[in-house]
Design a protein around this motif. Sequence first.
Motif, short mmCIF file in Angstrom:
data_model
loop_
_atom_site.label_atom_id
_atom_site.label_comp_id
_atom_site.label_asym_id
_atom_site.label_seq_id
_atom_site.Cartn_x
_atom_site.Cartn_y
_atom_site.Cartn_z
N ALA A 63 47.60 45.48 46.97
CA ALA A 63 47.08 44.34 47.74
C ALA A 63 47.19 43.05 46.94
N HIS A 64 46.78 43.09 45.67
CA HIS A 64 46.89 41.90 44.81
C HIS A 64 48.34 41.43 44.73
N SER A 65 49.25 42.35 44.60
CA SER A 65 50.67 41.99 44.51
C SER A 65 51.11 41.21 45.74
N THR A 66 50.74 41.70 46.92
CA THR A 66 51.16 41.03 48.15
C THR A 66 50.52 39.66 48.29
N GLN A 67 49.28 39.54 47.84
CA GLN A 67 48.58 38.27 48.02
C GLN A 67 49.14 37.18 47.11
N VAL A 68 49.58 37.56 45.92
CA VAL A 68 50.20 36.57 45.04
C VAL A 68 51.58 36.17 45.55
N LYS A 69 52.32 37.14 46.06
CA LYS A 69 53.68 36.86 46.56
C LYS A 69 53.64 36.06 47.86
N GLY A 70 52.59 36.29 48.67
CA GLY A 70 52.49 35.60 49.94
C GLY A 70 53.13 36.39 51.06
N ILE A 71 53.01 35.88 52.27
CA ILE A 71 53.55 36.60 53.41
C ILE A 71 55.06 36.45 53.48
N GLY A 72 55.69 37.34 54.22
CA GLY A 72 57.14 37.31 54.36
C GLY A 72 57.60 38.49 55.18
#
Length: 432
Positions: free
Chosen positions: A340-349
């Motif tokens: 989850a942390h990984s996705t939140q730093v990368k942002g949506i896409g």
Amino acid sequence: MMNELDGPAIGLSDSELKQLIFRELEKYSFEGKRILVIVPDNTRTIPLQLFFSSFQNALLKRVKKLDFLIALGTHPAMTSEQIRGHFGVTPSQAKASGINIFNHQWDEPSQLKLIGTLAEEQVKKITGGLLSESIPVAINKKIFEYDELIILGPVFPHEVVGFSGSYKYLFPGISGPEIIHAFHWLSALITNPKTIGHRDTPPRQVINQAAQLVAIPMTAFCVVMKGKVPFGLFTGDPVESWQQAVGLSAQVNVVYKPKPFPKVISIAPAMYSELWVGGKCMYKLEPVVDDGGEIIIYAPHLKDVSITHGKYLMEIGYHTRDYFLANWEKCQHVPKGIVAHSTQVKGIGTYKNGKEYPRIQVTLATGLPRELCESINLGYLDYRSLNPDDYLGKEEEGILVVPNAGETLYRLQDGTTPDIDRLQRGERSFGK
């Protein structure tokens, strides 16, 4: 009840805040009881030294026992020196006055107690079917040595639950790993833009349900900060006082901009010493970065990805939610809160035909070397080549500079937010 001094929303002086604290503590029947105060660690802005000394002065003479437990979640334990900077005293100095200060240990089973389970059907209903699993609820067993809990902490817009504060200092603050990973993954499925700054969210409902399993009386002291200045204090029932604090936080902790920016320079404060917490400099600004734009996290002092979770993050890197959903076999062994942390730093896409299309570029101008940044799928910029002051006052040119980022949410005035559904429909100029 709203416990803010009369008048418009202006900052409170130390003396005014101390007056409020003493006034509020007088309202509650703590006499002769064993009291445990649950507080945030030093990654949250709060005048804890003032609260600690005020609680010490007002309660020690009234209660049977007064101790403090640091709600670390999965953050590293605070050292004696860090505690001194946060509380104003070392653990040994506090103990000499009759007060114990404890660190939470989320990954030490002997320190936890299973207090119940959120049933699968209950979880499915709360999450609208996004999660269909039972969630064991474990919490720091030390709380059961006390007659009453005081939950003390600030209320800010938050990427996982909408707004921080109140029961969030129980879950994940002093809880076990199962519920932590479950509701963090839930927030990632919903996505940051649809969660942050919203009062009523499924992750918050999960936390509230878990809190009902804690059979100990609780009083919340919810603080609203603007920068380092306290603006309000709300006490009482953990849900009601939190809701009142959210109303004020939504006024003082949200900045609105007329249009999105192609480039945002987000300057991390010193309290974010690793990317695990420094990611807040991304979460709070993602809504005002234009499609195809870039956010630069400027933090020369930041030299770790994560002390606790770095091994996993170095393995899976930083990717969008849709990348992980399409490649689940690569990360299914990793605790979901870390994904989850990984996705939140990368942002949506989006993820199409074996290729990932992040909505924006996330670049690190930190103490992390180029090779590491690139290996975890984030951009790199030598911080020595960037002077954020050179870009101050250039909003009309499409560049936003945000000092002390991470606690103030930025939104667009028209109320729109980055929308993963829109991206998946291909309503964008790239990644179709």
